[in-house]
Design a protein around this motif. Structure first.
Motif, PDB file in Angstrom:
ATOM      1  N   HIS A 362      38.151  11.180  -2.184  1.00 13.26           N
ATOM      2  CA  HIS A 362      37.580  10.886  -0.866  1.00 13.26           C
ATOM      3  C   HIS A 362      36.414  11.790  -0.505  1.00 13.26           C
ATOM      4  O   HIS A 362      35.553  11.411   0.282  1.00 13.26           O
ATOM      5  N   SER A 363      36.390  12.995  -1.077  1.00 15.88           N
ATOM      6  CA  SER A 363      35.336  13.937  -0.690  1.00 15.88           C
ATOM      7  C   SER A 363      34.028  13.666  -1.404  1.00 15.88           C
ATOM      8  O   SER A 363      33.029  14.308  -1.122  1.00 15.88           O
ATOM      9  N   ARG A 364      34.029  12.746  -2.319  1.00 15.67           N
ATOM     10  CA  ARG A 364      32.820  12.488  -3.080  1.00 15.67           C
ATOM     11  C   ARG A 364      32.028  11.337  -2.471  1.00 15.67           C
ATOM     12  O   ARG A 364      32.601  10.328  -2.074  1.00 15.67           O
ATOM     13  N   PRO A 365      30.722  11.452  -2.413  1.00 15.59           N
ATOM     14  CA  PRO A 365      29.910  10.381  -1.836  1.00 15.59           C
ATOM     15  C   PRO A 365      29.966   9.136  -2.693  1.00 15.59           C
ATOM     16  O   PRO A 365      30.161   9.200  -3.897  1.00 15.59           O
ATOM     17  N   GLN A 366      29.800   8.004  -2.059  1.00 17.65           N
ATOM     18  CA  GLN A 366      29.854   6.735  -2.774  1.00 17.65           C
ATOM     19  C   GLN A 366      28.629   6.524  -3.654  1.00 17.65           C
ATOM     20  O   GLN A 366      28.711   5.909  -4.693  1.00 17.65           O
ATOM     21  N   HIS A 367      27.497   7.077  -3.232  1.00 11.58           N
ATOM     22  CA  HIS A 367      26.264   6.817  -3.975  1.00 11.58           C
ATOM     23  C   HIS A 367      25.500   8.113  -4.214  1.00 11.58           C
ATOM     24  O   HIS A 367      25.219   8.859  -3.277  1.00 11.58           O
ATOM     25  N   ILE A 368      25.174   8.367  -5.456  1.00 11.36           N
ATOM     26  CA  ILE A 368      24.326   9.495  -5.819  1.00 11.36           C
ATOM     27  C   ILE A 368      23.059   8.909  -6.420  1.00 11.36           C
ATOM     28  O   ILE A 368      23.122   8.026  -7.282  1.00 11.36           O
ATOM     29  N   THR A 369      21.925   9.395  -5.993  1.00  9.25           N
ATOM     30  CA  THR A 369      20.656   8.846  -6.475  1.00  9.25           C
ATOM     31  C   THR A 369      20.095   9.731  -7.595  1.00  9.25           C
ATOM     32  O   THR A 369      20.423  10.925  -7.677  1.00  9.25           O
ATOM     33  N   PRO A 370      19.240   9.164  -8.446  1.00 10.41           N
ATOM     34  CA  PRO A 370      18.576   9.969  -9.469  1.00 10.41           C
ATOM     35  C   PRO A 370      17.815  11.149  -8.870  1.00 10.41           C
ATOM     36  O   PRO A 370      17.803  12.244  -9.438  1.00 10.41           O
ATOM     37  N   LYS A 371      17.194  10.919  -7.711  1.00 11.10           N
ATOM     38  CA  LYS A 371      16.431  11.999  -7.074  1.00 11.10           C
ATOM     39  C   LYS A 371      17.335  13.162  -6.690  1.00 11.10           C
ATOM     40  O   LYS A 371      16.963  14.329  -6.848  1.00 11.10           O
ATOM     41  N   GLN A 372      18.558  12.861  -6.219  1.00 12.63           N
ATOM     42  CA  GLN A 372      19.487  13.921  -5.859  1.00 12.63           C
ATOM     43  C   GLN A 372      19.859  14.761  -7.080  1.00 12.63           C
ATOM     44  O   GLN A 372      19.933  15.991  -7.005  1.00 12.63           O
ATOM     45  N   ILE A 373      20.092  14.102  -8.197  1.00 10.48           N
ATOM     46  CA  ILE A 373      20.452  14.820  -9.422  1.00 10.48           C
ATOM     47  C   ILE A 373      19.304  15.715  -9.870  1.00 10.48           C
ATOM     48  O   ILE A 373      19.503  16.892 -10.216  1.00 10.48           O
ATOM     49  N   ILE A 374      18.097  15.181  -9.857  1.00 14.64           N
ATOM     50  CA  ILE A 374      16.928  15.966 -10.285  1.00 14.64           C
ATOM     51  C   ILE A 374      16.693  17.128  -9.327  1.00 14.64           C
ATOM     52  O   ILE A 374      16.462  18.274  -9.762  1.00 14.64           O
ATOM     53  N   ASP A 375      16.785  16.875  -8.021  1.00 14.87           N
ATOM     54  CA  ASP A 375      16.559  17.936  -7.026  1.00 14.87           C
ATOM     55  C   ASP A 375      17.606  19.044  -7.134  1.00 14.87           C
ATOM     56  O   ASP A 375      17.273  20.234  -7.083  1.00 14.87           O
ATOM     57  N   LYS A 376      18.898  18.654  -7.257  1.00 16.69           N
ATOM     58  CA  LYS A 376      19.973  19.646  -7.336  1.00 16.69           C
ATOM     59  C   LYS A 376      19.860  20.474  -8.615  1.00 16.69           C
ATOM     60  O   LYS A 376      20.087  21.694  -8.607  1.00 16.69           O
ATOM     61  N   THR A 377      19.505  19.816  -9.716  1.00 13.17           N
ATOM     62  CA  THR A 377      19.356  20.543 -10.980  1.00 13.17           C
ATOM     63  C   THR A 377      18.188  21.519 -10.901  1.00 13.17           C
ATOM     64  O   THR A 377      18.295  22.678 -11.334  1.00 13.17           O
ATOM     65  N   ALA A 378      17.082  21.060 -10.350  1.00 10.18           N
ATOM     66  CA  ALA A 378      15.904  21.925 -10.208  1.00 10.18           C
ATOM     67  C   ALA A 378      16.226  23.134  -9.328  1.00 10.18           C
ATOM     68  O   ALA A 378      15.906  24.286  -9.688  1.00 10.18           O
ATOM     69  N   LYS A 379      16.897  22.897  -8.211  1.00 10.31           N
ATOM     70  CA  LYS A 379      17.236  23.983  -7.297  1.00 10.31           C
ATOM     71  C   LYS A 379      18.188  24.978  -7.953  1.00 10.31           C
ATOM     72  O   LYS A 379      18.060  26.195  -7.746  1.00 10.31           O
ATOM     73  N   HIS A 380      19.134  24.465  -8.746  1.00  7.52           N
ATOM     74  CA  HIS A 380      20.100  25.339  -9.425  1.00  7.52           C
ATOM     75  C   HIS A 380      19.389  26.326 -10.344  1.00  7.52           C
ATOM     76  O   HIS A 380      19.798  27.488 -10.463  1.00  7.52           O
ATOM     77  N   PHE A 381      18.324  25.879 -10.999  1.00  9.32           N
ATOM     78  CA  PHE A 381      17.576  26.728 -11.933  1.00  9.32           C
ATOM     79  C   PHE A 381      16.331  27.354 -11.287  1.00  9.32           C
ATOM     80  O   PHE A 381      15.468  27.883 -11.983  1.00  9.32           O
ATOM     81  N   GLN A 382      16.273  27.270  -9.948  1.00 14.48           N
ATOM     82  CA  GLN A 382      15.168  27.859  -9.189  1.00 14.48           C
ATOM     83  C   GLN A 382      13.818  27.285  -9.632  1.00 14.48           C
ATOM     84  O   GLN A 382      12.842  28.009  -9.845  1.00 14.48           O
ATOM     85  N   LEU A 383      13.799  25.975  -9.799  1.00 12.21           N
ATOM     86  CA  LEU A 383      12.572  25.249 -10.132  1.00 12.21           C
ATOM     87  C   LEU A 383      12.285  24.241  -9.023  1.00 12.21           C
ATOM     88  O   LEU A 383      13.112  24.036  -8.130  1.00 12.21           O
ATOM     89  N   THR A 384      11.129  23.600  -9.107  1.00 14.49           N
ATOM     90  CA  THR A 384      10.823  22.500  -8.194  1.00 14.49           C
ATOM     91  C   THR A 384      10.946  21.189  -8.956  1.00 14.49           C
ATOM     92  O   THR A 384      10.833  21.164 -10.191  1.00 14.49           O
ATOM     93  N   SER A 385      11.185  20.114  -8.238  1.00 18.91           N
ATOM     94  CA  SER A 385      11.296  18.803  -8.884  1.00 18.91           C
ATOM     95  C   SER A 385      10.017  18.418  -9.628  1.00 18.91           C
ATOM     96  O   SER A 385      10.097  17.877 -10.736  1.00 18.91           O
ATOM     97  N   PRO A 386       8.801  18.686  -9.074  1.00 19.38           N
ATOM     98  CA  PRO A 386       7.581  18.385  -9.837  1.00 19.38           C
ATOM     99  C   PRO A 386       7.507  19.140 -11.163  1.00 19.38           C
ATOM    100  O   PRO A 386       7.024  18.603 -12.160  1.00 19.38           O
ATOM    101  N   GLU A 387       8.004  20.383 -11.181  1.00 18.07           N
ATOM    102  CA  GLU A 387       8.024  21.133 -12.448  1.00 18.07           C
ATOM    103  C   GLU A 387       8.939  20.451 -13.456  1.00 18.07           C
ATOM    104  O   GLU A 387       8.624  20.370 -14.647  1.00 18.07           O
ATOM    105  N   MET A 388      10.092  19.969 -12.998  1.00 19.97           N
ATOM    106  CA  MET A 388      11.044  19.290 -13.883  1.00 19.97           C
ATOM    107  C   MET A 388      10.428  18.027 -14.485  1.00 19.97           C
ATOM    108  O   MET A 388      10.697  17.679 -15.635  1.00 19.97           O
ATOM    109  N   CYS A 389       9.617  17.348 -13.698  1.00 22.04           N
ATOM    110  CA  CYS A 389       9.060  16.073 -14.142  1.00 22.04           C
ATOM    111  C   CYS A 389       7.679  16.226 -14.788  1.00 22.04           C
ATOM    112  O   CYS A 389       7.062  15.227 -15.166  1.00 22.04           O
TER     113      CYS A 389
END
Length: 461
Positions: A362-389
């Motif tokens: 129940h605590s998990r959202p119904q929909h996760i977007t590709p942008k959320q995954i890229i943003d969260k991964t970038a933030k975890h490694f102290q990067l920006t999404s444009p750098e990742m892409c």
């Protein structure tokens, strides 16, 4: 002829064992040779040998006899690069290893018998009798830990001392450690075994100082097997670490078995003193991983069977597919399903499971977007999404980008061309390579697996 014979044997075995057991132990076996005296079978790795010795040898002999092959013994062969290691059914180690083990055991036994009356009873503090090897489901994620624990149970204080198990929560570390204690108690009832959490060790040590209680050192140093759970909580407590250091030395010097568990390998525990870290690493440190799909199915079917319920294959596969965090959550979902089915008087089928899984997660959202995954991964490694892409190939960007591709595949099941497009890549083979690399790294590299797990938690927080 040998190939067709072995296929017949495997066909019968597949009908009598779980799918996960068959895939883990039998899928990559091969019948190499048949003589009047012995049958030679190739097994996947050296850790499979004990499984075949203890669990499957008699079954294989019986099925071979049905196929008109009678043999006195079975020789197991481990194929390695360019050569073959042969280990007979009667032994699981080289002659030199066994001689060393026997010599050490023979040296220990007189001391044990001399120091303890024959009528003394075992001390099995803290062990749960439900945790045994028979009730533990073995898969590719934990077969090494399982085999090492069985070796320790057979030769406590001799093989793999200390034994250090590490991995995430709910993966079976406590079950395995206590199974060792219960197995030793079964075959060596005079043994003194103590199982405690590191929290208990810390509390009792502080009480011994604060209230000047006596007997703390005697309690922990006069045992044959000391099992400490969740060792990571001792980190940062200097006086407690010093006391455990002396306890460790006293036990190890007298060839007493030490078994430790933690959520991290020794080198990854912050503020752990160097002398303790080196001692934890001197034995055998084993990574217990999240069970794969087949093993999760086998766990569900085994747990349901203990409750007198037979799950359909579709139901167990549905639960295994939707719950991948740890075994405790998997068991929790199963318990909810069985309780609901019992209360409502219905079968615990896939349709009922589908209705309950939403509550489990129940605590998990119904929909996760590709942008959320890229943003969260970038933030975890102290990067920006444009750098990742971007097209940059710096190492500190490439690995996070590969992890993002892996998560897009595992969490959203995107196609490889779609994954490549989300990360600004034109060639989808880059996505294929990235996903395969991270899948492999998760099995071999604790830090990568931990980072992936942390990003997942942030996605679903």
């Amino acid at each position: 002829m040998q190939h067709s014979l072995w296929q017949s044997v495997l066909g019968e075995i597949e009908l009598s064992v779980s799918h996960a057991t068959f895939v883990t132990w039998f899928k990559n076996t091969e019948l190499l040779d048949i003589t009047d005296q012995q049958v030679t079978i190739a097994v996947p790795n050296i850790f499979a040998i004990r499984q075949f010795e203890v669990k499957f040898n008699d079954q294989i002999k019986t099925i071979l006899k049905k196929n008109d092959v009678t043999t006195e013994k079975i020789v197991y062969t481990v194929k390695t690069a360019g050569k073959r290691t042969v280990i007979s059914r009667e032994t699981t180690a080289t002659s030199a290893q066994e001689s060393a083990v026997d010599e050490l055991i023979s040296k220990r036994e007189p001391r044990q018998n001399a120091s303890r009356p024959a009528s003394s009873t075992a001390t099995t503090g803290g062990l749960n009798p439900r945790y045994t090897f028979d009730t533990f489901i073995v898969g590719s994620s934990n077969d090494l830990a399982y085999t090492a624990c069985q070796a320790v149970a057979q030769y406590p204080g001799v093989k793999y001392n200390p034994l250090y198990l590490y991995g995430g929560v709910g993966l079976g570390k406590t079950h395995l450690m206590q199974a060792v204690g219960n197995e030793i108690t079964k075959h060596q009832p005079e043994s003194r075994i103590l199982y405690v959490s590191s929290e208990t060790f810390v509390k009792e040590f502080l009480d011994s100082i604060r209230f000047k209680k006596k007997g703390f050192s005697d309690k922990y140093r006069n045992v044959d097997v000391l099992i400490i759970d969740d060792m990571q909580f001792i980190a940062g407590k200097e006086k407690t670490q010093e006391e455990f250091f002396h306890t460790f030395n006293a036990l190890h010097q007298n060839n007493k078995q030490i078994i430790i568990s933690s959520d991290k390998p020794p080198k990854s525990i912050p503020t752990l003193t160097e002398r303790l870290r080196s001692r934890f690493e001197m034995g055998m440190a084993i990574d217990v991983q999240m069970p794969d799909f087949e093993t999760r199915c086998a766990i569900l079917e085994a747990k349901a069977s203990l409750s007198g319920v037979e799950l359909t294959r579709e139901t167990s596969e549905y639960l295994a597919n939707n719950i991948k965090t740890n075994i405790r959550e998997l068991e929790g979902a199963l318990n909810q399903l069985l309780a609901y089915a019992e209360m409502r008087g219905v079968e615990p089928d896939i349709s009922t499971a589908e209705g309950l899984v939403g509550n489990v997660r129940h605590s998990r959202p119904q929909h996760i977007t590709p942008k959320q995954i890229i943003d969260k991964t970038a933030k975890h490694f102290q990067l920006t999404s444009p750098e990742m892409c971007s097209a940059r190939r710096d190492k500190h960007i490439v690995t996070p980008r590969q992890i993002a591709m892996y998560l897009l595949r595992s969490e959203l099941h995107l196609s490889f061309p779609k994954i490549a497009g989300e990360l600004g890549r034109k060639d989808h083979t880059t996505a294929i390579h990235s996903v395969e690399k991270i899948e492999k790294s998760i099995k071999l590299d604790f830090s990568i697996r931990e980072q992936v797990a942390e990003i997942r938690e942030k996605l679903y927080a």
